[in-house]
Design a protein around this motif. Structure first.
Motif, PDB file in Angstrom:
ATOM      1  N   MET A  33      -3.242   3.175  -9.087  1.00 33.47           N
ATOM      2  CA  MET A  33      -4.578   3.161  -8.481  1.00 33.47           C
ATOM      3  C   MET A  33      -5.298   4.485  -8.725  1.00 33.47           C
ATOM      4  O   MET A  33      -6.489   4.521  -9.051  1.00 33.47           O
ATOM      5  CB  MET A  33      -4.467   2.921  -6.970  1.00 33.47           C
ATOM      6  CG  MET A  33      -3.958   1.560  -6.554  1.00 33.47           C
ATOM      7  SD  MET A  33      -5.106   0.210  -6.935  1.00 33.47           S
ATOM      8  CE  MET A  33      -4.272  -0.517  -8.338  1.00 33.47           C
TER       9      MET A  33
ATOM     10  N   MET B   3      -2.931  -4.874  -9.051  1.00 33.64           N
ATOM     11  CA  MET B   3      -1.941  -5.174  -8.018  1.00 33.64           C
ATOM     12  C   MET B   3      -1.289  -6.529  -8.266  1.00 33.64           C
ATOM     13  O   MET B   3      -0.071  -6.688  -8.107  1.00 33.64           O
ATOM     14  CB  MET B   3      -2.611  -5.148  -6.640  1.00 33.64           C
ATOM     15  CG  MET B   3      -3.132  -3.775  -6.236  1.00 33.64           C
ATOM     16  SD  MET B   3      -4.177  -3.817  -4.760  1.00 33.64           S
ATOM     17  CE  MET B   3      -2.948  -4.129  -3.486  1.00 33.64           C
TER      18      MET B   3
ATOM     19  N   SER C 217       0.816  -1.220   0.000  1.00 39.25           N
ATOM     20  CA  SER C 217       0.000   0.000   0.000  1.00 39.25           C
ATOM     21  C   SER C 217       0.845   1.263   0.000  1.00 39.25           C
ATOM     22  O   SER C 217       0.355   2.335  -0.348  1.00 39.25           O
ATOM     23  CB  SER C 217      -0.932   0.009   1.217  1.00 39.25           C
ATOM     24  OG  SER C 217      -0.210   0.252   2.414  1.00 39.25           O
TER      25      SER C 217
ATOM     26  N   LYS D 263     -15.901   3.596  -6.801  1.00 37.80           N
ATOM     27  CA  LYS D 263     -15.150   2.377  -7.083  1.00 37.80           C
ATOM     28  C   LYS D 263     -14.942   2.259  -8.586  1.00 37.80           C
ATOM     29  O   LYS D 263     -15.777   2.710  -9.373  1.00 37.80           O
ATOM     30  CB  LYS D 263     -15.891   1.142  -6.559  1.00 37.80           C
ATOM     31  CG  LYS D 263     -15.920   1.036  -5.042  1.00 37.80           C
ATOM     32  CD  LYS D 263     -16.555  -0.269  -4.593  1.00 37.80           C
ATOM     33  CE  LYS D 263     -16.533  -0.396  -3.071  1.00 37.80           C
ATOM     34  NZ  LYS D 263     -17.141  -1.664  -2.618  1.00 37.80           N
TER      35      LYS D 263
ATOM     36  N   ARG E  10       0.386   3.284  -6.085  1.00 37.01           N
ATOM     37  CA  ARG E  10      -0.607   4.298  -5.735  1.00 37.01           C
ATOM     38  C   ARG E  10      -0.924   5.195  -6.930  1.00 37.01           C
ATOM     39  O   ARG E  10      -2.066   5.614  -7.113  1.00 37.01           O
ATOM     40  CB  ARG E  10      -0.115   5.124  -4.542  1.00 37.01           C
ATOM     41  CG  ARG E  10      -0.016   4.320  -3.250  1.00 37.01           C
ATOM     42  CD  ARG E  10       0.398   5.194  -2.078  1.00 37.01           C
ATOM     43  NE  ARG E  10      -0.658   6.122  -1.714  1.00 37.01           N
ATOM     44  CZ  ARG E  10      -1.675   5.824  -0.908  1.00 37.01           C
ATOM     45  NH1 ARG E  10      -1.791   4.611  -0.392  1.00 37.01           N
ATOM     46  NH2 ARG E  10      -2.584   6.726  -0.612  1.00 37.01           N
TER      47      ARG E  10
ATOM     48  N   ILE F 213      -5.752   0.936   0.891  1.00 37.28           N
ATOM     49  CA  ILE F 213      -5.617   1.722  -0.339  1.00 37.28           C
ATOM     50  C   ILE F 213      -6.919   2.392  -0.752  1.00 37.28           C
ATOM     51  O   ILE F 213      -6.945   3.586  -1.071  1.00 37.28           O
ATOM     52  CB  ILE F 213      -5.094   0.833  -1.491  1.00 37.28           C
ATOM     53  CG1 ILE F 213      -3.673   0.359  -1.188  1.00 37.28           C
ATOM     54  CG2 ILE F 213      -5.129   1.586  -2.819  1.00 37.28           C
ATOM     55  CD1 ILE F 213      -3.099  -0.572  -2.239  1.00 37.28           C
ATOM     56  N   HIS F 214      -8.006   1.638  -0.743  1.00 41.94           N
ATOM     57  CA  HIS F 214      -9.262   2.126  -1.329  1.00 41.94           C
ATOM     58  C   HIS F 214      -9.701   3.471  -0.762  1.00 41.94           C
ATOM     59  O   HIS F 214      -9.946   4.425  -1.519  1.00 41.94           O
ATOM     60  CB  HIS F 214     -10.370   1.094  -1.140  1.00 41.94           C
ATOM     61  CG  HIS F 214     -11.738   1.622  -1.435  1.00 41.94           C
ATOM     62  ND1 HIS F 214     -12.133   1.990  -2.704  1.00 41.94           N
ATOM     63  CD2 HIS F 214     -12.790   1.889  -0.610  1.00 41.94           C
ATOM     64  CE1 HIS F 214     -13.379   2.450  -2.661  1.00 41.94           C
ATOM     65  NE2 HIS F 214     -13.791   2.398  -1.407  1.00 41.94           N
TER      66      HIS F 214
ATOM     67  N   THR G 265     -10.448  -3.944 -12.300  1.00 39.76           N
ATOM     68  CA  THR G 265     -10.373  -4.059 -10.849  1.00 39.76           C
ATOM     69  C   THR G 265      -8.976  -3.721 -10.344  1.00 39.76           C
ATOM     70  O   THR G 265      -7.971  -4.160 -10.916  1.00 39.76           O
ATOM     71  CB  THR G 265     -10.742  -5.483 -10.392  1.00 39.76           C
ATOM     72  OG1 THR G 265      -9.789  -6.407 -10.921  1.00 39.76           O
ATOM     73  CG2 THR G 265     -12.131  -5.858 -10.874  1.00 39.76           C
ATOM     74  N   PRO G 266      -8.886  -2.952  -9.273  1.00 42.08           N
ATOM     75  CA  PRO G 266      -7.581  -2.592  -8.709  1.00 42.08           C
ATOM     76  C   PRO G 266      -6.770  -3.805  -8.259  1.00 42.08           C
ATOM     77  O   PRO G 266      -5.549  -3.826  -8.408  1.00 42.08           O
ATOM     78  CB  PRO G 266      -7.957  -1.702  -7.525  1.00 42.08           C
ATOM     79  CG  PRO G 266      -9.293  -1.150  -7.867  1.00 42.08           C
ATOM     80  CD  PRO G 266      -9.987  -2.247  -8.601  1.00 42.08           C
ATOM     81  N   VAL G 267      -7.446  -4.807  -7.687  1.00 42.33           N
ATOM     82  CA  VAL G 267      -6.710  -5.979  -7.201  1.00 42.33           C
ATOM     83  C   VAL G 267      -6.016  -6.688  -8.360  1.00 42.33           C
ATOM     84  O   VAL G 267      -4.885  -7.169  -8.224  1.00 42.33           O
ATOM     85  CB  VAL G 267      -7.651  -6.940  -6.447  1.00 42.33           C
ATOM     86  CG1 VAL G 267      -6.905  -8.213  -6.047  1.00 42.33           C
ATOM     87  CG2 VAL G 267      -8.219  -6.264  -5.203  1.00 42.33           C
TER      88      VAL G 267
ATOM     89  N   TYR H  90      -5.631  -3.720  -0.443  1.00 42.62           N
ATOM     90  CA  TYR H  90      -6.501  -2.831  -1.225  1.00 42.62           C
ATOM     91  C   TYR H  90      -7.715  -2.403  -0.408  1.00 42.62           C
ATOM     92  O   TYR H  90      -8.024  -1.211  -0.300  1.00 42.62           O
ATOM     93  CB  TYR H  90      -6.969  -3.524  -2.503  1.00 42.62           C
ATOM     94  CG  TYR H  90      -8.102  -2.786  -3.175  1.00 42.62           C
ATOM     95  CD1 TYR H  90      -7.884  -1.550  -3.778  1.00 42.62           C
ATOM     96  CD2 TYR H  90      -9.405  -3.294  -3.162  1.00 42.62           C
ATOM     97  CE1 TYR H  90      -8.921  -0.846  -4.361  1.00 42.62           C
ATOM     98  CE2 TYR H  90     -10.441  -2.595  -3.745  1.00 42.62           C
ATOM     99  CZ  TYR H  90     -10.197  -1.374  -4.347  1.00 42.62           C
ATOM    100  OH  TYR H  90     -11.230  -0.673  -4.907  1.00 42.62           O
ATOM    101  N   ARG H  91      -8.386  -3.379   0.189  1.00 47.62           N
ATOM    102  CA  ARG H  91      -9.628  -3.094   0.913  1.00 47.62           C
ATOM    103  C   ARG H  91      -9.392  -2.228   2.153  1.00 47.62           C
ATOM    104  O   ARG H  91     -10.136  -1.285   2.419  1.00 47.62           O
ATOM    105  CB  ARG H  91     -10.276  -4.416   1.329  1.00 47.62           C
ATOM    106  CG  ARG H  91     -11.621  -4.255   2.037  1.00 47.62           C
ATOM    107  CD  ARG H  91     -12.155  -5.579   2.548  1.00 47.62           C
ATOM    108  NE  ARG H  91     -11.322  -6.121   3.619  1.00 47.62           N
ATOM    109  CZ  ARG H  91     -10.481  -7.132   3.471  1.00 47.62           C
ATOM    110  NH1 ARG H  91     -10.358  -7.730   2.298  1.00 47.62           N
ATOM    111  NH2 ARG H  91      -9.752  -7.561   4.485  1.00 47.62           N
TER     112      ARG H  91
END
Length: 289
Positions: free
Chosen positions: A131, A202, A122, A191, A128, A238-239, A197-199, A234-235
């Motif tokens: 993201m 990653m 993160s 979102k 970042r 980061i989010h 998806t960000p994941v 992420y959850r």
């Protein structure tokens, strides 16, 4: 230059001064920690975006007690590094070697190692930035009315169950939705679109091509542990921060656009004839002073 342009120049200069002061403070802080490498100094000195500057500083910023710091104090960082390197060894065996006075079992060891991985990931400046770009480009802003607020927020009824890509949202709609949120009428969330998806981003960055060739499966696999850590990072870490950054970015943009529209409308109003098409007779008294 007119007064509007002069104000813009002054604003830019103030922003530059604030950025320069922050840069100096960051360099001093990292230097005092004896962690300022030539590469990091160069990156900081050549950075002209405050968000990017804070990203570079994030791994070195003094922290309060976190789950990762607790795990490090228990000696679990080597296990976390093994997970990040996707070592083809049984994770349960590696975790077993960490059991001691402060680590009771393998589950606790692996959980702590994942916490370290999540925090490390993160704080990665490159991630970042990726993201941030995903949220800015593919972010979808949704709102839902708070329970029991239907009558109080009737003027915001259009946003009781609303969803729109933030890139296409008109400034007045965004500002109205944010007002509804600030007044406690609706909850909002930003979102990325499910197709980006960000994941997944990653995983591409920290796992890459190695995902397809695991020698172990399930909790015994460092790949499985790494996937869990990335999802948690992420959850949990980061989010929220990226969501707030991007919302502030678009709010500032909407504010500027709204002020521009308002000023143009006001200009047209002030230049309009005071009585429309009616004739006006005026008498010059001829006074001279």
């Amino acid at each position: 230059l007119d007064e509007v342009q002069l104000a813009a120049v002054k604003s830019l200069w103030n922003n530059y001064e604030e950025l320069d002061k922050r840069r100096s403070a960051i360099l001093k802080s990292i230097e005092e920690q004896d962690k300022l490498s030539p590469e990091l100094r160069s990156a900081i000195e050549n950075c002209w975006q405050i968000n990017r500057l804070e990203d570079l500083y994030l791994p070195y910023r003094p922290k309060r007690k976190t789950r990762a710091s607790v795990a490090r104090s228990k000696g679990l960082e080597p296990l976390a590094l093994a997970l990040m390197n996707l070592e083809q060894r049984d994770c349960l065996e590696m975790a077993g070697a960490c059991i001691g006075q402060e680590v009771e079992n393998t589950d606790q060891a692996l959980s702590g190692a994942r916490d370290i991985v999540a925090e490390t990931v993160s704080e990665n400046a490159q991630l970042r930035q990726i993201m941030r770009q995903i949220y800015q480009k593919d972010g979808v802003l949704t709102s839902l009315v708070q329970k029991g607020k239907e009558e109080d927020g009737i003027k915001y009824r259009n946003y009781f169950d609303y969803s729109e890509a933030i890139t296409s949202m008109a400034p007045h709609r965004l500002l109205a939705l944010l007002r509804a949120h600030n007044e406690g009428i609706v909850s909002i969330g930003l979102k990325p679109h499910p197709d980006n998806t960000p994941v997944a981003a990653m995983e591409r960055m920290f796992i890459g091509q190695r995902k397809g060739i695991p020698s172990l499966h399930g909790p015994s696999s460092s790949l499985w542990q790494m996937e869990q850590a990335l999802a948690d990072g992420y959850r949990r870490l980061i989010h929220s921060s990226i969501e707030n950054e991007v919302l502030n970015f678009y709010k500032e943009k909407a504010d500027k656009e709204s002020i521009k529209v308002f000023s143009e409308n006001l200009r047209q109003l002030l230049l309009a004839p005071p009585l429309g098409q009616k004739r006006v007779l005026a008498i010059d008294p001829g006074f001279r002073t």
